[in-house]
Design an enzyme around this catalytic site. Structure first.
Site, short mmCIF file in Angstrom:
data_model
loop_
_atom_site.label_atom_id
_atom_site.label_comp_id
_atom_site.label_asym_id
_atom_site.label_seq_id
_atom_site.Cartn_x
_atom_site.Cartn_y
_atom_site.Cartn_z
N ASN A 73 0.92 -1.16 0.23
CA ASN A 73 -0.03 0.19 0.21
C ASN A 73 0.73 1.22 -0.02
O ASN A 73 1.71 1.51 0.99
CB ASN A 73 -0.93 0.05 1.37
CG ASN A 73 -1.84 1.13 1.41
OD1 ASN A 73 -1.42 2.44 1.12
ND2 ASN A 73 -3.21 1.00 1.66
N HIS A 92 0.93 6.42 1.71
CA HIS A 92 1.59 7.43 2.33
C HIS A 92 2.76 8.15 1.73
O HIS A 92 3.32 8.98 2.04
CB HIS A 92 2.10 7.03 3.93
CG HIS A 92 0.78 6.45 4.60
ND1 HIS A 92 -0.24 7.66 4.92
CD2 HIS A 92 0.07 5.32 5.11
CE1 HIS A 92 -1.24 6.88 5.42
NE2 HIS A 92 -0.85 5.72 5.49
N HIS A 119 -5.85 3.57 -1.38
CA HIS A 119 -6.83 3.87 -0.96
C HIS A 119 -7.47 5.22 -1.51
O HIS A 119 -6.80 6.02 -1.17
CB HIS A 119 -6.98 3.77 0.53
CG HIS A 119 -8.15 4.28 1.11
ND1 HIS A 119 -8.29 3.92 2.40
CD2 HIS A 119 -9.45 4.17 0.64
CE1 HIS A 119 -9.62 4.18 2.61
NE2 HIS A 119 -10.14 4.40 1.85
N ARG A 161 -9.57 7.85 -0.98
CA ARG A 161 -10.66 8.37 0.27
C ARG A 161 -11.32 9.48 -0.87
O ARG A 161 -11.02 10.07 -1.58
CB ARG A 161 -9.78 9.04 1.10
CG ARG A 161 -9.04 7.75 2.13
CD ARG A 161 -8.75 8.49 3.33
NE ARG A 161 -9.45 8.67 4.25
CZ ARG A 161 -9.70 7.83 5.30
NH1 ARG A 161 -8.88 6.65 5.65
NH2 ARG A 161 -10.79 8.09 6.11
N ARG A 167 -7.43 12.67 0.55
CA ARG A 167 -6.56 13.36 1.42
C ARG A 167 -4.87 12.73 1.19
O ARG A 167 -3.98 13.55 1.18
CB ARG A 167 -6.59 13.13 2.88
CG ARG A 167 -6.48 11.50 3.19
CD ARG A 167 -6.41 11.46 4.82
NE ARG A 167 -7.74 11.76 5.42
CZ ARG A 167 -8.07 11.16 6.49
NH1 ARG A 167 -7.21 10.22 6.93
NH2 ARG A 167 -9.36 11.23 7.07
N GLU A 184 -8.76 0.28 -2.67
CA GLU A 184 -9.67 0.49 -1.61
C GLU A 184 -10.48 1.52 -1.72
O GLU A 184 -10.18 2.59 -2.11
CB GLU A 184 -8.66 0.73 -0.29
CG GLU A 184 -7.93 -0.71 0.07
CD GLU A 184 -7.05 -0.40 1.26
OE1 GLU A 184 -7.18 0.84 1.77
OE2 GLU A 184 -6.02 -0.95 1.45
N THR A 208 -6.75 6.85 10.09
CA THR A 208 -7.04 5.67 9.06
C THR A 208 -8.20 4.70 9.41
O THR A 208 -8.81 4.92 10.18
CB THR A 208 -5.41 4.91 9.54
OG1 THR A 208 -5.52 3.74 8.57
CG2 THR A 208 -5.31 4.14 10.98
N THR A 209 -8.06 3.79 8.57
CA THR A 209 -9.41 2.89 8.53
C THR A 209 -9.22 2.48 10.02
O THR A 209 -8.45 1.91 10.44
CB THR A 209 -9.44 1.92 7.56
OG1 THR A 209 -9.04 2.50 6.34
CG2 THR A 209 -10.78 1.32 7.42
N GLU A 213 -10.88 -9.28 3.53
CA GLU A 213 -9.63 -8.85 4.33
C GLU A 213 -9.85 -8.48 5.71
O GLU A 213 -10.74 -7.69 6.27
CB GLU A 213 -9.16 -7.55 3.54
CG GLU A 213 -8.05 -7.17 4.14
CD GLU A 213 -6.98 -6.23 3.42
OE1 GLU A 213 -6.94 -6.32 2.21
OE2 GLU A 213 -6.36 -5.29 4.06
N HIS A 271 -3.57 -4.15 7.92
CA HIS A 271 -3.76 -2.96 8.92
C HIS A 271 -2.89 -3.26 10.18
O HIS A 271 -3.00 -4.14 11.05
CB HIS A 271 -5.22 -2.98 9.36
CG HIS A 271 -5.38 -1.25 9.51
ND1 HIS A 271 -4.92 -0.73 10.45
CD2 HIS A 271 -5.76 -0.43 8.66
CE1 HIS A 271 -4.98 0.84 10.14
NE2 HIS A 271 -5.83 0.72 9.25
N GLY A 303 1.18 -1.32 4.44
CA GLY A 303 1.46 0.18 3.99
C GLY A 303 2.14 0.93 4.83
O GLY A 303 3.67 1.06 4.52
N1 PXP Z 1 -5.91 -3.03 4.54
C1 PXP Z 1 -6.87 -1.97 4.36
C2 PXP Z 1 -8.16 -2.39 4.05
C3 PXP Z 1 -6.53 -0.56 4.72
O1 PXP Z 1 -7.55 0.24 4.75
C4 PXP Z 1 -5.25 -0.22 5.02
C5 PXP Z 1 -4.86 1.12 5.41
O2 PXP Z 1 -5.02 1.81 4.35
C6 PXP Z 1 -4.29 -1.36 5.19
C7 PXP Z 1 -4.50 -2.72 4.71
C8 PXP Z 1 -2.95 -1.20 5.30
O3 PXP Z 1 -2.66 -0.85 6.49
P1 PXP Z 1 -1.31 -0.10 7.26
O4 PXP Z 1 -1.26 0.98 6.27
O5 PXP Z 1 -1.59 0.05 8.74
O6 PXP Z 1 -0.30 -1.08 6.85
#
Ligand code: PXP
Length: 241
Positions: free
Chosen positions: A9, A12, A45, A47, A51, A72, A102-103, A153, A194, A216
């Site tokens: 991901n 960032h 993602h 959004r 952002r 996403e 974040t989510t 997921e 996540h 990510g």
């Molecule tokens: N999976 C999903 C569904 C997410 O929303 C995110 C964050 O955007 C991630 C994985 C990745 O999470 P992290 O950035 O904490 O590794």
């Protein structure tokens, strides 16, 4: 044991770019380096408040990468329209709140079931694999199957928080394991993501039912010190079954 895929991901990278309203660092460049470094897919993602990732990033990345793109997105008509326009290989539907950093958790499947069903049908008609971001609960896994998802997921955020603070994380780990096993049993793929870092990704990767990890924030953070290529290669090694 299923050979685990790593979805990288790159949101960032866009966060850093947008912090100064600059045109660098480019998410596309990160996507291409991730691809060369062994990432199995690229996750972004988009959004609703844009952002970090912007629609122009989605367009450029979809055009240039050869590995699958996982988008996403929140379950809204606007996002469905965008997904149908750019046709990512995969969509992961996530909940979105404007003020969250974040989510924060999995989808509330029940309250949105009619909308989710319509979106899933439409995405699948467009040959897009659909996963739903859910809490590690059997009810959510069953509901995802009923709604027509190809995959779930499983949210690992709570587990990672406990694990990082060296608190008891075993029961959360077992919930993830049971949910993943059940998802596979009823014919879906089980993914997870996540908050994962090298250590938590190692423990989660021991769950044989999980076929994909999406990571990510930690990858982009550690890249400051070791480089994107090294961080991705390290994760690939860690999650190798
Ligand atoms: N999976 C999903 C569904 C997410 O929303 C995110 C964050 O955007 C991630 C994985 C990745 O999470 P992290 O950035 O904490 O590794």
């Amino acid at each position: 044991m299923i050979n685990k895929r790593l979805g990288v991901n790159i949101d960032h990278v866009a966060t850093i770019r947008n912090a100064r309203g600059e045109i660098y660092p480019e998410p596309l460049k990160a996507a291409l380096i991730a691809e060369q470094s062994g990432a199995d897919s690229i996750t972004i993602h988009l959004r609703e408040d844009k952002r970090h990732i912007k629609e122009s990033d989605l367009k450029a990345i979809k055009k240039k990468i050869k590995i699958p793109l996982n988008l996403e997105m929140a379950p809204t008509r606007e996002m469905l329209k965008i997904a149908k326009k750019y046709k990512p290989d995969y969509v992961c539907i996530v909940p979105e709140k404007r003020k969250e950093l974040t989510t924060e958790g999995g989808l509330n499947l029940y309250s949105q079931k009619n909308l989710l069903r319509k979106i899933i049908i439409s995405l699948k008609k467009n040959k897009i694999r659909v996963s739903l971001f859910v809490e590690p609960k059997i009810f959510d896994i069953t509901t995802s199957k009923i709604l027509g998802a190809d995959a779930v997921e499983i949210h690992t955020g709570k587990y990672c928080n406990l694990f990082n603070k060296r608190k008891r994380s075993q029961s959360e780990f077992l919930k993830i394991k049971k949910s993943a096993a059940y998802a596979v049993k009823i014919g879906m793929e089980a993914h997870a993501g996540h908050g994962l870092n090298y250590k938590s990704a190692y423990t989660i990767s021991k769950i044989k039912y999980i076929s994909e990890l999406n990571i990510g924030h930690f990858i982009i953070s550690d890249s400051l010190f070791v480089g994107l290529k090294s961080s991705i290669k390290k994760f690939k090694n860690i999650i190798k079954s």
